[in-house]
Design a protein around this motif. Structure first.
Motif, PDB file in Angstrom:
ATOM      1  N   ARG A  16       1.195  -1.151  -0.286  1.00 54.09           N
ATOM      2  CA  ARG A  16       0.009  -0.207  -0.085  1.00 54.09           C
ATOM      3  C   ARG A  16       0.669   1.353   0.488  1.00 54.09           C
ATOM      4  O   ARG A  16       1.770   1.594   0.525  1.00 54.09           O
ATOM      5  N   LEU A  17       0.737   2.245  -0.864  1.00 55.02           N
ATOM      6  CA  LEU A  17       1.487   2.941  -1.357  1.00 55.02           C
ATOM      7  C   LEU A  17       0.789   4.051  -0.636  1.00 55.02           C
ATOM      8  O   LEU A  17      -0.300   4.579  -0.803  1.00 55.02           O
ATOM      9  N   HIS A  18       1.869   5.290   0.002  1.00 60.12           N
ATOM     10  CA  HIS A  18       0.963   6.682   0.627  1.00 60.12           C
ATOM     11  C   HIS A  18       2.092   8.117   0.176  1.00 60.12           C
ATOM     12  O   HIS A  18       2.760   7.860   0.037  1.00 60.12           O
ATOM     13  N   ASN A  19       0.332   8.535  -1.014  1.00 63.78           N
ATOM     14  CA  ASN A  19       0.860   9.807  -1.455  1.00 63.78           C
ATOM     15  C   ASN A  19       0.870  10.975   0.198  1.00 63.78           C
ATOM     16  O   ASN A  19      -0.119  11.103   0.113  1.00 63.78           O
ATOM     17  N   THR A  20       2.390  11.144   0.330  1.00 64.12           N
ATOM     18  CA  THR A  20       2.179  12.579   1.714  1.00 64.12           C
ATOM     19  C   THR A  20       2.486  13.954   1.204  1.00 64.12           C
ATOM     20  O   THR A  20       2.778  14.987   1.832  1.00 64.12           O
ATOM     21  N   THR A  21       2.602  13.885  -0.498  1.00 64.97           N
ATOM     22  CA  THR A  21       2.958  15.632  -0.740  1.00 64.97           C
ATOM     23  C   THR A  21       1.290  15.754  -1.388  1.00 64.97           C
ATOM     24  O   THR A  21       0.085  15.559  -0.996  1.00 64.97           O
ATOM     25  N   GLU A  24      -0.844  15.141  -7.022  1.00 70.78           N
ATOM     26  CA  GLU A  24      -0.509  14.004  -7.456  1.00 70.78           C
ATOM     27  C   GLU A  24       0.439  13.196  -7.837  1.00 70.78           C
ATOM     28  O   GLU A  24       1.623  13.942  -8.183  1.00 70.78           O
ATOM     29  N   TYR A  25       1.017  12.005  -7.273  1.00 66.68           N
ATOM     30  CA  TYR A  25       2.236  11.616  -7.509  1.00 66.68           C
ATOM     31  C   TYR A  25       1.613  10.097  -8.550  1.00 66.68           C
ATOM     32  O   TYR A  25       1.032   8.960  -8.256  1.00 66.68           O
ATOM     33  N   LYS A  26       2.711   9.923 -10.040  1.00 65.03           N
ATOM     34  CA  LYS A  26       2.515   9.033 -10.842  1.00 65.03           C
ATOM     35  C   LYS A  26       3.807   7.992 -10.121  1.00 65.03           C
ATOM     36  O   LYS A  26       5.161   8.075 -10.345  1.00 65.03           O
ATOM     37  N   VAL A  27       3.555   6.487 -10.222  1.00 71.72           N
ATOM     38  CA  VAL A  27       3.987   5.547  -9.963  1.00 71.72           C
ATOM     39  C   VAL A  27       4.959   4.883 -10.944  1.00 71.72           C
ATOM     40  O   VAL A  27       5.914   3.944 -11.314  1.00 71.72           O
ATOM     41  N   ASP A  28       3.530   4.859 -11.961  1.00 69.63           N
ATOM     42  CA  ASP A  28       3.791   3.523 -12.865  1.00 69.63           C
ATOM     43  C   ASP A  28       4.835   3.559 -14.380  1.00 69.63           C
ATOM     44  O   ASP A  28       5.268   3.012 -14.201  1.00 69.63           O
ATOM     45  N   PRO A  77      -1.757   6.579 -10.643  1.00 70.38           N
ATOM     46  CA  PRO A  77      -1.829   8.037  -9.929  1.00 70.38           C
ATOM     47  C   PRO A  77      -2.108   7.698  -8.521  1.00 70.38           C
ATOM     48  O   PRO A  77      -2.811   6.692  -8.377  1.00 70.38           O
ATOM     49  N   ILE A  78      -1.161   8.634  -7.437  1.00 74.24           N
ATOM     50  CA  ILE A  78      -1.573   8.469  -6.090  1.00 74.24           C
ATOM     51  C   ILE A  78      -3.148  10.441  -5.525  1.00 74.24           C
ATOM     52  O   ILE A  78      -1.478  10.621  -6.266  1.00 74.24           O
ATOM     53  N   ALA A  79      -3.310  10.241  -5.587  1.00 71.25           N
ATOM     54  CA  ALA A  79      -4.109  11.560  -5.314  1.00 71.25           C
ATOM     55  C   ALA A  79      -3.122  12.257  -3.639  1.00 71.25           C
ATOM     56  O   ALA A  79      -3.012  11.424  -3.560  1.00 71.25           O
ATOM     57  N   PRO A  80      -2.538  13.801  -3.154  1.00 75.25           N
ATOM     58  CA  PRO A  80      -2.461  14.370  -2.659  1.00 75.25           C
ATOM     59  C   PRO A  80      -3.337  13.599  -1.553  1.00 75.25           C
ATOM     60  O   PRO A  80      -4.225  13.395  -1.281  1.00 75.25           O
ATOM     61  N   GLY A  81      -2.604  12.797  -0.472  1.00 72.54           N
ATOM     62  CA  GLY A  81      -3.141  12.741   0.842  1.00 72.54           C
ATOM     63  C   GLY A  81      -3.697  11.341  -0.133  1.00 72.54           C
ATOM     64  O   GLY A  81      -3.570  10.607   1.372  1.00 72.54           O
ATOM     65  N   GLY A  82      -3.983  10.615  -0.747  1.00 77.58           N
ATOM     66  CA  GLY A  82      -4.042   9.321  -0.938  1.00 77.58           C
ATOM     67  C   GLY A  82      -3.469   7.959  -1.500  1.00 77.58           C
ATOM     68  O   GLY A  82      -2.180   8.223  -0.149  1.00 77.58           O
TER      69      GLY A  82
END
Length: 440
Positions: A16-21, A24-28, A77-82
């Protein structure tokens, strides 16, 4: 994260990845492996891998050339805080293996993760699709790991089955000559002792040159050098029944680039290959210095000489700190370090700074970082496709790998170090070496 056997032949890993920024952060792109073959899905988290440290193998996700990877696919994509759940199914190690090291390209390696057990279930590979782990079409992709140790005269590659000792032609021969010098005789005594302990009966000796000159010169020179090594070993190896096979390849089989001096020097070699001797019983490590308390760095160093290709662009102020130097149950060592840029005028390009410009690895990781003792230099572990067990730099966004003033970035790599070695010097390109660090 979790790691479970779901069938005798399949292991499933979950993260489970957490985006603490705040963006939006993309990891693909950072989880996609290089396109080495059709089992490495270019639209999925195909760079995830597990290390079977008992048997020295690297397991990639199960895949089907037509259906794709048995892992999370598509945009990530991981939403801000998501959060984002990532999943992958791998070929299982032998039943007696109870832990594995987990390689997630954007994070330091997870050492000795226990293998749990849970029932098999359909695997969610996209937001709307699931895949059956029991389908017969999934294909395994397992690659042996190669551990390389250098000294001034030779390099030794160990893939768990064979030892390949590479003698540097620049050190053991005069230019354009095939007569072994005194340095060669000393190192060949060491090699002969290993051949005496080898369970195999065949020793292959291959001569190589760089691409300078012509084939008319390089091919016979490489053959004469291989023959010289054979003649020396025949006198030094004490057991009977050993067959020696020699071949000169000229410049036809480079293991490094011929585009720079370091690569050409690496290609000028004679390689002696034979079945790996049975390793000795693990030594009990002698007590070393106590590791740093949790949360405290093991050591720090300021900026040093610029890395290759950064002579005019490397920051004048900055620091590297060593966050972790830790060994797993089978001798693989995780090194974690953080770089900091304190120079307002220059960016720190961490992608190209830590490459090994000889070209012996795929240029996608931190392969220029070395662990050393006075007698040996331990290189980043790679698999037989030359893919390093380290972060995958190719997919990093530009803003991530260019570290500006007051920014920090954490990186990592995996090495194989003998049990009797309890402290090491860490050499990170662009920074001064940090000596006598204890292995935890």
């Amino acid at each position: 994260m979790a790691l479970d056997r779901v069938t005798p032949t399949v292991v499933v890993a979950r993260w489970r990845l957490h985006n603490t920024t705040a963006a939006e952060y993309k990891v693909d792109t950072m989880l996609k492996a290089p396109a080495l073959d059709n089992l490495l899905d270019q639209n999925a988290a195909s760079a995830l891998s597990l290390v079977d440290s008992v048997n020295g193998n690297r397991h990639f996700p199960l895949s089907d050339p037509y259906a794709g990877c048995l892992c999370t696919r598509g945009a990530m994509p991981i939403a801000p805080g998501g959060t984002l759940d990532v999943v992958a199914a791998f070929p299982a190690p032998p039943a007696q293996v109870t832990t594995m090291d987990v390689v997630f390209p954007t994070a330091p390696v997870f050492l000795d993760v226990p293998l749990g057990s849970r029932p098999a279930e359909m695997l969610p590979v996209t937001a709307t699709a699931k895949a059956d782990v029991n389908a017969p079409t999934w294909k395994s992709r397992i690659r042996p790991l190669v551990n390389t140790v250098d000294d001034p005269v030779k390099s030794q590659d160990d893939d768990g089955k064979q030892l390949s000792v590479r003698l540097s032609s620049d050190v053991v021969f005069a230019v354009n000559k095939a007569d072994l010098n005194d340095k060669a005789q000393a190192v060949l005594k060491e090699v002969a002792a290993k051949i005496d302990q080898s369970p195999g009966s065949t020793v292959k000796i291959d001569g190589h040159t760089d691409n300078s000159g012509t084939d008319a010169i390089n091919q016979p020179l490489s053959q004469r050098r291989a023959d010289s090594v054979k003649a020396a070993l025949e006198k030094l190896v004490t057991r009977t029944g050993v067959t020696y096979q020699t071949q000169g390849h000229g410049s036809g089989k480079p293991i490094a680039t011929n585009d720079n001096a370091a690569g050409r020097q690496t290609n000028r070699r004679v390689t002696i290959s034979f079945d790996r001797p049975k390793p000795p019983a693990p030594a009990t490590p002698s007590p070393g210095a106590a590791p740093a308390a949790s949360g405290r760095p093991l050591g720090t160093a300021p900026v040093g000489a610029p890395p290759v290709a950064h002579e005019n662009s490397w920051p004048a102020k900055g620091q590297v700190r060593i966050d972790e130097l830790k060994r797993d149950a089978d001798g693989y060592v995780s090194l974690v370090w953080t770089v900091r840029n304190d120079d307002p005028a220059k960016k720190m390009n961490i992608w190209t700074a830590f490459e090994d410009y000889r070209g012996t690895y795929l240029k996608s990781s931190t392969e220029g970082v070395v662990l050393s003792t006075p007698a040996a230099r331990y290189r980043l572990v790679r698999d037989t496709d030359r893919l390093a067990v380290g972060p995958l730099m190719v997919g990093m966004p530009l803003g991530d790998y260019e570290v500006v003033k007051d920014e920090e970035y954490t990186l990592w790599g995996m090495f194989k170090v003998p049990a009797e070695v309890t402290s090491l010097t860490v050499e990170v390109p662009g920074f001064k070496p940090i000596t006598n660090l204890p292995i935890g």
